[in-house]
Design a protein around this motif. Structure first.
Motif, PDB file in Angstrom:
ATOM      1  N   SER A  98      -3.672   4.242  -1.926  1.00 24.95           N
ATOM      2  CA  SER A  98      -4.753   4.420  -0.945  1.00 24.95           C
ATOM      3  C   SER A  98      -4.999   5.895  -0.642  1.00 24.95           C
ATOM      4  O   SER A  98      -4.165   6.755  -0.944  1.00 24.95           O
ATOM      5  N   THR A 150       0.663   5.261   0.629  1.00 31.99           N
ATOM      6  CA  THR A 150      -0.222   6.250   1.225  1.00 31.99           C
ATOM      7  C   THR A 150       0.586   7.469   1.662  1.00 31.99           C
ATOM      8  O   THR A 150       1.783   7.579   1.373  1.00 31.99           O
ATOM      9  N   MET A 196       0.843  -1.196   0.000  1.00 31.74           N
ATOM     10  CA  MET A 196       0.000   0.000   0.000  1.00 31.74           C
ATOM     11  C   MET A 196       0.877   1.244   0.000  1.00 31.74           C
ATOM     12  O   MET A 196       1.830   1.337   0.781  1.00 31.74           O
ATOM     13  N   LEU A 224      -7.682  -0.608   4.897  1.00 34.72           N
ATOM     14  CA  LEU A 224      -6.964  -1.238   3.796  1.00 34.72           C
ATOM     15  C   LEU A 224      -5.600  -1.741   4.242  1.00 34.72           C
ATOM     16  O   LEU A 224      -5.155  -2.829   3.848  1.00 34.72           O
ATOM     17  N   SER A 227      -8.031   4.096   4.537  1.00 30.95           N
ATOM     18  CA  SER A 227      -6.637   3.668   4.423  1.00 30.95           C
ATOM     19  C   SER A 227      -6.210   2.775   5.578  1.00 30.95           C
ATOM     20  O   SER A 227      -5.452   1.819   5.381  1.00 30.95           O
TER      21      SER A 227
END
Length: 204
Positions: A148, A33, A31, A160, A157
């Motif tokens: 994200s 972010t 991920m 996730l 987020s």
């Protein structure tokens, strides 16, 4: 730029291949972010995906998981088609129907899909668990990168992140405040969280 992302991707790939210090579940799920919008997370996610797709033995899937503020379809110049939310809502039966190929043979992208009011709940659903299991285990050579939403802007987020093996948090140089970075890190419980300093001015 390409040299920078070659350096960034190497520890991530080592973790995926089991060569890191820690054995991770779902190490191939990454991920990207940030704390706040505008720090460069989408730019970083896309360039990381392209760099990883250059590996000879890896296939990369880039997913726009910023459901309420999607941007990949604009950047790649494609139709804002069915995507992640449609798949999770069972409005699309086959994952192949929501994948879009690129001119890089080993790179595919998935749009976020239609906006959905209860996106946090959707990402925490059993449908998401099933989707994660499928994409993580179906192809051993696949790396899945999720772009994200910012950590301090939505709850999506953090939900996730619970599915991810590795997290990259983009930090904008000379802009993102220290307490924001710490607050964002407190939200994450992942074993591997890497910080990526973005927009750093080159010193002469």
């Amino acid at each position: 730029l390409s040299s920078s992302y070659r350096l960034i991707k190497r520890p991530l790939l080592n973790n995926i291949d089991g060569k890191g210090a820690t054995k991770l579940a779902h190490a191939n799920l990454i991920m990207v972010t940030s704390s706040l919008p505008g720090e460069g997370k989408t730019f970083s996610a896309i360039n990381l995906a392209i760099s990883m797709a250059m590996e000879k033995d890896k296939r990369v899937l880039l997913i726009d998981a910023d459901i309420n503020k999607p941007s990949h379809y604009k950047i790649f110049g494609i139709e804002n088609r069915a995507g992640l939310t449609d798949l999770l809502l069972n409005e699309v039966s086959d994952m192949g129907d929501v994948l879009c190929r690129t001119n890089i043979p080993s790179l595919s992208i998935m749009s976020s899909g239609r906006q959905y009011e209860y996106s946090t709940e959707l990402l925490a659903s059993s449908a998401m668990d099933k989707f994660i299991q499928e994409i993580s285990n179906r192809y051993k050579d696949r790396v899945v990168i999720f772009d994200s939403p910012p950590l301090l802007q939505t709850t999506e987020s953090s939900v996730l992140a619970a599915h991810m093996g590795q997290v990259i948090m983009v930090v904008e140089a000379e802009t993102t405040q220290n307490h924001m970075v710490k607050k964002s890190l407190d939200i994450l419980s992942n074993e591997i969280v890497l910080l990526l300093l973005n927009k750093q001015r080159e010193k002469i």
